[in-house]
Enzyme design. Structure first.
Site, PDB file in Angstrom:
ATOM      1  N   LYS A 137     -43.160   5.873  10.738  1.00 14.78           N
ATOM      2  CA  LYS A 137     -43.839   4.583  10.945  1.00 14.78           C
ATOM      3  C   LYS A 137     -43.694   4.256  12.429  1.00 14.78           C
ATOM      4  CE  LYS A 137     -45.974   0.912   9.381  1.00 14.78           C
ATOM      5  NZ  LYS A 137     -47.305   0.908   8.751  1.00 14.78           N
ATOM      6  N   ASP A 154     -47.623   4.746   5.319  1.00 18.29           N
ATOM      7  CA  ASP A 154     -48.595   4.072   4.438  1.00 18.29           C
ATOM      8  C   ASP A 154     -49.820   4.961   4.241  1.00 18.29           C
ATOM      9  OD1 ASP A 154     -49.069   3.675   7.156  1.00 18.29           O
ATOM     10  OD2 ASP A 154     -49.763   1.606   6.950  1.00 18.29           O
ATOM     11  N   ASP A 158     -41.358  10.642  -5.404  1.00 17.58           N
ATOM     12  CA  ASP A 158     -41.716  10.104  -6.723  1.00 17.58           C
ATOM     13  C   ASP A 158     -43.233  10.103  -6.901  1.00 17.58           C
ATOM     14  OD1 ASP A 158     -39.035   9.546  -7.401  1.00 17.58           O
ATOM     15  OD2 ASP A 158     -39.567   7.617  -8.315  1.00 17.58           O
ATOM     16  N   ASP A 164     -37.794   9.588  -0.334  1.00 17.51           N
ATOM     17  CA  ASP A 164     -37.459   9.116  -1.684  1.00 17.51           C
ATOM     18  C   ASP A 164     -38.729   8.604  -2.359  1.00 17.51           C
ATOM     19  OD1 ASP A 164     -35.832   8.220  -3.873  1.00 17.51           O
ATOM     20  OD2 ASP A 164     -35.970   6.190  -3.058  1.00 17.51           O
TER      21      ASP A 164
HETATM   22  C1  IPM Z   1     -33.286  10.127  -5.819  1.00 16.61           C
HETATM   23  C2  IPM Z   1     -32.757   8.834  -6.343  1.00 16.61           C
HETATM   24  C3  IPM Z   1     -31.542   8.426  -5.535  1.00 16.61           C
HETATM   25  C4  IPM Z   1     -31.991   8.240  -4.108  1.00 16.61           C
HETATM   26  C5  IPM Z   1     -30.802   7.172  -6.049  1.00 16.61           C
HETATM   27  C6  IPM Z   1     -30.417   7.312  -7.502  1.00 16.61           C
HETATM   28  C7  IPM Z   1     -29.610   6.842  -5.199  1.00 16.61           C
HETATM   29  O1  IPM Z   1     -33.756   7.867  -6.332  1.00 16.61           O
HETATM   30  O2  IPM Z   1     -32.530  11.119  -5.828  1.00 16.61           O
HETATM   31  O3  IPM Z   1     -34.437  10.170  -5.416  1.00 16.61           O
HETATM   32  O4  IPM Z   1     -32.531   7.195  -3.743  1.00 16.61           O
HETATM   33  O5  IPM Z   1     -31.807   9.173  -3.327  1.00 16.61           O
HETATM   34 MG    MG Z   2     -35.684   8.625  -5.835  1.00 25.16          MG
END
Ligand code: IPM
Ligand code: MG
Length: 355
Positions: free
Chosen positions: A189, A221, A249, A245
């Site tokens: 960013k 973003d 996801d 992180d």
């Molecule tokens: C991940 C999880 C962890 C992180 C948490 C549980 C601390 O979200 O491994 O992605 O944020 O690294």
């Molecule tokens: Mg995570």
């Protein structure tokens, strides 16, 4: 007979059931490869808080550091939600990553063609395939910077990166790119954050040692938007801790189920930490319906890290075959419905059959 010491950190929620299936598959690998795995089960997260009053003990850290590999299930659950910040289960996970110096977290997001219908993206968007590797910096940035509360009740966390921290993770990304499609997209960013401007500068410098690799930069973003617009444009996404992180996801969901994706964390020592990217899913724990595939694929990444690449391939092939044969845990969409244990057995059986 070669021996490998493996610490098993099953953790909380579905952690014990999914790691048990990964161990079943490792046992199958042992019997076809002649390598002996010596398991050392330890507690981490909520179960360690219950037993020892802290989410990670010194003894566990020492065992992990001395091992050839560490396989982790998941940590956390509602039972420990009201713990003080330094005694939360997550602190155990962050603690072991930091204690082992695991600065590089690799999170591959690959789509299995048979599971494309479980992806929220349209088939036109997926037609060019998805094979993204998120390379996430894991023990720096805002997760580990100075934090606190002020006298007037405000709270703060600090994003801080040194050149050394950026350089070492950038090298991991470029080395990996050389074995893949030779494309690194660095996420930051830099239009707002001064730490991101350092990140961009150092990544650009590292790129000069890799003339064959194409480097691009995206603001986080924009990156999050591009990832759903056309995931096929990405090979490696190089990210600071928190952006990685979040984007990992997002990448996982593109593939259809977060229950499929493994990750490996490596760094200073020989041992790495291998875990699914999903959490402890307390709502489905103990019901034998969790998907063990992410943990089994994490075990395959561990085999890679222990120079057992043929065995790692064997496990990945067994997973692919079971998916192609139509077996599905409930999160994988329509198919021949199986539970956690049966899924592990099906995969282990295919590994054994390769003998
Ligand atoms: C991940 C999880 C962890 C992180 C948490 C549980 C601390 O979200 O491994 O992605 O944020 O690294
Ligand atoms: Mg995570």
């Amino acid at each position: 007979m070669a021996e490998k010491k493996i610490v098993i950190l099953a953790g909380d929620g579905i952690g014990p059931e999914i790691t048990a299936e990964a161990v079943r598959v490792l046992d199958a690998v042992a019997s076809v490869s002649g390598v002996k795995f010596v398991y050392d089960p330890r507690d981490i997260g909520g179960c360690a808080i219950d037993k020892f009053g802290e989410p990670l003990t010194e003894a566990t850290v020492a065992a992990c550091k001395a091992a050839d590999g560490v396989l982790l299930g998941a940590v956390g659950g509602p039972k420990w939600d009201n713990q003080p910040a330094d005694k939360r289960p997550e602190k155990g996970l962050l603690g072991i990553r930091a204690a082992m110096g695991l600065y590089a977290n690799l999170r591959p997001a690959v789509i299995y063609p048979e599971l494309a219908s479980a992806s929220p993206l349209k088939s036109e968007v997926l037609s060019k395939g998805v094979d993204v590797m998120v390379v996430r910096e894991l023990i720096g940035g805002i997760y580990f910077g100075p934090r606190g509360t002020t006298e007037d009740g405000a709270a703060y966390d600090t994003e801080i990166y040194s050149e050394t921290e950026v350089r070492r993770i950038a090298k991991v990304a470029f080395d990996l790119a050389m074995k893949r499609r030779k494309k690194v997209t660095s996420v930051d960013k830099a239009n707002v954050l001064v730490s991101s401007r350092l990140w961009r500068k150092v990544v650009t410098e590292v790129a000069q040692d890799y003339p064959e690799v194409t480097l691009g930069h995206l603001y986080v973003d924009n990156a999050s938007m591009q990832l759903v617009r056309d995931p096929s444009q990405f090979d490696i996404l190089l990210c600071p801790n928190m952006f990685g992180d979040i984007l990992s996801d997002e990448a996982s969901q593109i593939t259809g189920s977060i229950g499929m994706l493994p990750s490996s964390s490596v760094g200073e020592g020989k041992a790495g930490l291998f875990e699914p990217i999903h959490g402890s899913a307390p709502d489905i724990a103990g019901k034998d319906i969790a998907n063990p595939i992410a943990t089994i694929l994490a075990a395959a990444m561990m085999l890679d890290n222990m120079d057992m690449t043929n065995e790692a391939e064997l496990v990945r092939k067994a997973v692919g075959d079971v998916i192609a044969a139509g077996y599905r845990t409930f999160d994988m969409g329509e198919g021949n419905r199986v539970g956690c244990k049966s899924m592990g057995e099906l995969i282990a059986r295919r590994v054994l059959a390769a003998n």
